[in-house]
Scaffold this motif. Structure first.
Motif, PDB file in Angstrom:
ATOM      1  N   ALA A 157       0.828  -1.206   0.000  1.00  0.00           N
ATOM      2  CA  ALA A 157       0.000   0.000   0.000  1.00  0.00           C
ATOM      3  C   ALA A 157       0.864   1.258   0.000  1.00  0.00           C
ATOM      4  CB  ALA A 157      -0.929  -0.016   1.210  1.00  0.00           C
ATOM      5  N   ALA A 158       1.917   1.257   0.820  1.00  0.00           N
ATOM      6  CA  ALA A 158       2.788   2.423   0.913  1.00  0.00           C
ATOM      7  C   ALA A 158       3.474   2.718  -0.418  1.00  0.00           C
ATOM      8  CB  ALA A 158       3.839   2.198   1.999  1.00  0.00           C
ATOM      9  N   THR A 159       3.938   1.681  -1.095  1.00  0.00           N
ATOM     10  CA  THR A 159       4.619   1.868  -2.380  1.00  0.00           C
ATOM     11  C   THR A 159       3.688   2.495  -3.414  1.00  0.00           C
ATOM     12  OG1 THR A 159       6.059  -0.029  -1.969  1.00  0.00           O
ATOM     13  CG2 THR A 159       5.838   0.692  -4.255  1.00  0.00           C
ATOM     14  N   LEU A 160       2.458   2.025  -3.458  1.00  0.00           N
ATOM     15  CA  LEU A 160       1.488   2.554  -4.413  1.00  0.00           C
ATOM     16  C   LEU A 160       1.145   4.014  -4.118  1.00  0.00           C
ATOM     17  CD1 LEU A 160      -0.891  -0.536  -4.704  1.00  0.00           C
ATOM     18  CD2 LEU A 160       0.729   0.297  -6.425  1.00  0.00           C
ATOM     19  N   VAL A 161       1.029   4.352  -2.835  1.00  0.00           N
ATOM     20  CA  VAL A 161       0.697   5.736  -2.480  1.00  0.00           C
ATOM     21  C   VAL A 161       1.884   6.663  -2.737  1.00  0.00           C
ATOM     22  CG1 VAL A 161       0.077   7.269  -0.571  1.00  0.00           C
ATOM     23  CG2 VAL A 161      -1.083   5.083  -0.820  1.00  0.00           C
ATOM     24  N   VAL A 162       3.109   6.202  -2.457  1.00  0.00           N
ATOM     25  CA  VAL A 162       4.293   7.011  -2.762  1.00  0.00           C
ATOM     26  C   VAL A 162       4.362   7.306  -4.253  1.00  0.00           C
ATOM     27  CG1 VAL A 162       6.823   6.981  -2.873  1.00  0.00           C
ATOM     28  CG2 VAL A 162       5.660   6.293  -0.778  1.00  0.00           C
ATOM     29  N   ARG A 163       4.087   6.299  -5.072  1.00  0.00           N
ATOM     30  CA  ARG A 163       4.087   6.514  -6.522  1.00  0.00           C
ATOM     31  C   ARG A 163       2.995   7.494  -6.928  1.00  0.00           C
ATOM     32  NH1 ARG A 163       3.010   1.478 -10.399  1.00  0.00           N
ATOM     33  NH2 ARG A 163       0.901   1.804  -9.583  1.00  0.00           N
ATOM     34  N   ALA A 164       1.811   7.368  -6.331  1.00  0.00           N
ATOM     35  CA  ALA A 164       0.712   8.281  -6.645  1.00  0.00           C
ATOM     36  C   ALA A 164       1.062   9.721  -6.253  1.00  0.00           C
ATOM     37  CB  ALA A 164      -0.563   7.828  -5.937  1.00  0.00           C
ATOM     38  N   LEU A 165       1.766   9.880  -5.123  1.00  0.00           N
ATOM     39  CA  LEU A 165       2.208  11.211  -4.704  1.00  0.00           C
ATOM     40  C   LEU A 165       3.206  11.791  -5.703  1.00  0.00           C
ATOM     41  CD1 LEU A 165       2.724  10.836  -0.842  1.00  0.00           C
ATOM     42  CD2 LEU A 165       1.195  12.458  -1.963  1.00  0.00           C
ATOM     43  N   ALA A 166       4.157  10.969  -6.120  1.00  0.00           N
ATOM     44  CA  ALA A 166       5.183  11.432  -7.057  1.00  0.00           C
ATOM     45  C   ALA A 166       4.586  11.846  -8.392  1.00  0.00           C
ATOM     46  CB  ALA A 166       6.231  10.343  -7.268  1.00  0.00           C
ATOM     47  N   MET A 167       3.492  11.193  -8.777  1.00  0.00           N
ATOM     48  CA  MET A 167       2.839  11.495 -10.059  1.00  0.00           C
ATOM     49  C   MET A 167       1.713  12.516  -9.899  1.00  0.00           C
ATOM     50  SD  MET A 167       2.678   7.629 -11.647  1.00  0.00           S
ATOM     51  CE  MET A 167       2.046   8.197 -13.231  1.00  0.00           C
ATOM     52  N   ASN A 168       1.600  13.094  -8.696  1.00  0.00           N
ATOM     53  CA  ASN A 168       0.575  14.108  -8.416  1.00  0.00           C
ATOM     54  C   ASN A 168      -0.845  13.602  -8.611  1.00  0.00           C
ATOM     55  OD1 ASN A 168       2.259  16.315  -7.666  1.00  0.00           O
ATOM     56  ND2 ASN A 168       2.780  16.600  -9.811  1.00  0.00           N
ATOM     57  N   GLU A 169      -1.059  12.313  -8.404  1.00  0.00           N
ATOM     58  CA  GLU A 169      -2.406  11.753  -8.502  1.00  0.00           C
ATOM     59  C   GLU A 169      -3.209  12.020  -7.230  1.00  0.00           C
ATOM     60  OE1 GLU A 169      -1.126   7.961 -11.358  1.00  0.00           O
ATOM     61  OE2 GLU A 169      -1.821   7.623  -9.310  1.00  0.00           O
ATOM     62  N   ILE A 170      -2.516  12.182  -6.105  1.00  0.00           N
ATOM     63  CA  ILE A 170      -3.173  12.470  -4.837  1.00  0.00           C
ATOM     64  C   ILE A 170      -2.386  13.532  -4.082  1.00  0.00           C
ATOM     65  CG2 ILE A 170      -4.274  10.215  -4.553  1.00  0.00           C
ATOM     66  CD1 ILE A 170      -1.979   9.393  -2.758  1.00  0.00           C
ATOM     67  N   ARG A 171      -3.048  14.150  -3.114  1.00  0.00           N
ATOM     68  CA  ARG A 171      -2.432  15.165  -2.262  1.00  0.00           C
ATOM     69  C   ARG A 171      -2.628  14.763  -0.800  1.00  0.00           C
ATOM     70  NH1 ARG A 171       0.745  18.496  -5.416  1.00  0.00           N
ATOM     71  NH2 ARG A 171      -0.356  19.026  -7.346  1.00  0.00           N
ATOM     72  N   PRO A 172      -1.764  15.265   0.098  1.00  0.00           N
ATOM     73  CA  PRO A 172      -1.930  14.926   1.517  1.00  0.00           C
ATOM     74  C   PRO A 172      -3.306  15.249   2.070  1.00  0.00           C
ATOM     75  CG  PRO A 172       0.225  15.894   1.152  1.00  0.00           C
ATOM     76  CD  PRO A 172      -0.514  16.015  -0.145  1.00  0.00           C
ATOM     77  N   LYS A 173      -3.942  16.304   1.541  1.00  0.00           N
ATOM     78  CA  LYS A 173      -5.261  16.676   2.047  1.00  0.00           C
ATOM     79  C   LYS A 173      -6.334  15.648   1.694  1.00  0.00           C
ATOM     80  CE  LYS A 173      -6.389  19.583  -1.960  1.00  0.00           C
ATOM     81  NZ  LYS A 173      -6.706  20.974  -2.401  1.00  0.00           N
ATOM     82  N   GLN A 174      -6.002  14.705   0.831  1.00  0.00           N
ATOM     83  CA  GLN A 174      -6.954  13.657   0.456  1.00  0.00           C
ATOM     84  C   GLN A 174      -6.776  12.399   1.302  1.00  0.00           C
ATOM     85  OE1 GLN A 174      -5.689  13.932  -3.826  1.00  0.00           O
ATOM     86  NE2 GLN A 174      -7.882  13.952  -4.217  1.00  0.00           N
ATOM     87  N   TRP A 175      -6.201  12.559   2.487  1.00  0.00           N
ATOM     88  CA  TRP A 175      -5.898  11.410   3.340  1.00  0.00           C
ATOM     89  C   TRP A 175      -7.143  10.606   3.696  1.00  0.00           C
ATOM     90  CZ3 TRP A 175      -8.041  10.880   8.170  1.00  0.00           C
ATOM     91  CH2 TRP A 175      -8.650  12.016   8.717  1.00  0.00           C
ATOM     92  N   LEU A 176      -8.261  11.276   3.866  1.00  0.00           N
ATOM     93  CA  LEU A 176      -9.479  10.564   4.253  1.00  0.00           C
ATOM     94  C   LEU A 176      -9.940   9.630   3.128  1.00  0.00           C
ATOM     95  CD1 LEU A 176     -11.378  10.341   6.651  1.00  0.00           C
ATOM     96  CD2 LEU A 176     -12.828  12.088   5.592  1.00  0.00           C
ATOM     97  N   ALA A 177      -9.853  10.105   1.889  1.00  0.00           N
ATOM     98  CA  ALA A 177     -10.234   9.268   0.748  1.00  0.00           C
ATOM     99  C   ALA A 177      -9.287   8.085   0.603  1.00  0.00           C
ATOM    100  CB  ALA A 177     -10.243  10.107  -0.533  1.00  0.00           C
TER     101      ALA A 177
END
Length: 283
Positions: A157-177
Motif C-alpha cells: 500500500a505504501a509503495t502505491l501511495v508514494v508513486r501516486a504522490l510522485a505522479m501528483n495523482e493524490i495530495r496529503p489533504k486527500q488522506w481521508l479518501a
C-alpha cells in the motif's frame, strides 16, 4: 501574448485546459532564460507546474537549477516536487548515483538507528507472553506468518501511495479518501489471507498438542482473526504514512519503509497475543 501576460501577473486562478497549457508553453519559450526565471518566480505554483510539465525534461531541469541559483531554492524544490522529479522537498539535490555515500548515510542513519532501538519493544512483548507460548507452542509457529503478512500488505500500500504522490495523482489533504479506499482493499485481502491461514492450521496442525478444552478449530479462528486485524491496520497505515511524511515535509522514500516495518512488527505481535489470549482464554 495575452495568456503569457495573465501568467506573469498571477491573475488566473483556475487550472489551465490542455490548449491553454500548450499556448502558455509556446509563449513561455519565446522568452530568454532570464525572463523565464523571472516568470517562474512570480507565477502561481500550480500554473508554473502545468507549463513546465509540457516542456522538455532537459529544459525543465536547467530552469529549476537556474531558479535555485537565483535564490529561489524553496520554489525550485516545490516545483520539482509537483513535477514528480523529487518525492519530497527535503530530498537531497542531485540523483541517486551522483550524491555521495555520506549524503545518503546522513539522510538514512537517524531513522535506522532510532527504529532499531525501538525494536527492543518487540522482545519485551514476546517476553510478556511467554506463558501463552508455553501453553500453546503452535502460537510461535504462526507468529512470523502474521507479522510478515502485515508487513507485506502495508509495504504494498505504501509503495502505491508514494508513486501516486510522485505522479501528483493524490495530495496529503486527500488522506481521508485514501484511508477509506485502503480500508476496503485491506478488508478483502485480510479475509482472503485469514481463510488461507485458517485452512493451513486445520489441515496441518491436527497432531499438535493443545490445552484441554481447546480444539484446532479454535486455534485456527483465533489466528485468522488476529491476521485479519493486523493486515487491515497495516494496509491502512501503509497508505497513510506517505501522506503524513509529505505533510511533515519529510521524504516518504526514506521514512515510510523503516517506520512501517517497525510499527507493523510491534503492533503485529501485540494484536496477535491479545487476540489469541482473548479468544482462547489462555491467561
Amino acid at each position: 501574448m495575452t495568456v503569457m501576460n495573465t501568467i506573469a501577473l498571477g491573475n488566473q486562478t483556475q487550472k489551465f485546459e490542455t490548449k491553454e497549457i500548450q499556448a502558455a508553453k509556446s509563449a513561455f519559450l519565446l522568452h530568454d532564460e532570464t525572463d523565464r526565471i523571472r516568470l517562474l518566480s512570480v507565477m502561481p505554483i500550480h500554473e508554473a507546474t502545468a507549463v513546465l510539465n509540457a516542456c522538455p525534461l532537459a529544459l525543465v531541469r536547467t530552469l529549476l537549477d537556474a531558479l535555485s541559483e537565483a535564490g529561489e531554492t524553496v520554489r525550485s524544490r516545490h516545483l520539482a516536487t509537483g513535477l514528480g522529479l523529487i518525492s519530497s522537498e527535503v530530498e537531497p539535490d542531485g540523483n541517486y548515483l551522483t550524491n555521495s555515500v555520506f549524503t545518503h548515510v546522513r539522510q538514512r542513519i537517524g531513522w535506522i538507528v532510532g527504529l532499531a532501538l525501538l525494536g527492543i519493544v518487540s522482545g519485551m512483548i514476546i517476553s510478556h507472553y511467554e506463558d501463552a507460548i508455553a501453553q500453546l507452542v503452535l502460537l510461535a509457529i504462526y507468529l512470523p506468518v502474521v507479522a510478515a503478512a502485515g508487513g507485506n500488505a502495508g509495504s504494498q500500500a505504501a509503495t502505491l501511495v508514494v508513486r501516486a504522490l510522485a505522479m501528483n495523482e493524490i495530495r496529503p489533504k486527500q488522506w481521508l479518501a485514501v484511508m477509506w479506499k485502503e480500508m476496503r482493499i485491506a478488508a478483502i485481502i485480510a479475509l482472503a489471507l485469514a481463510c488461507v491461514v485458517m485452512a493451513r492450521v486445520v489441515l496441518f496442525s491436527d497432531a499438535a498438542i493443545l490445552p484441554a478444552g481447546i480444539s484446532v478449530y479454535d486455534v485456527a479462528m483465533a489466528i485468522g482473526l488476529a491476521l485479519a486485524i493486523q493486515v487491515t491496520l497495516s494496509t491502512t497505515l501503509g497508505g497513510l504514512l506517505p501522506l503524513i511524511a509529505r505533510k511533515m515535509k519529510l521524504d516518504p522514500a526514506v521514512l515510510v519503509s523503516p517506520v512501517l516495518a517497525s510499527v507493523v512488527d510491534i503492533s503485529g505481535m501485540t494484536i496477535y497475543f491479545i487476540t489469541i489470549n482473548a479468544w482462547l482464554g489462555l491467561m
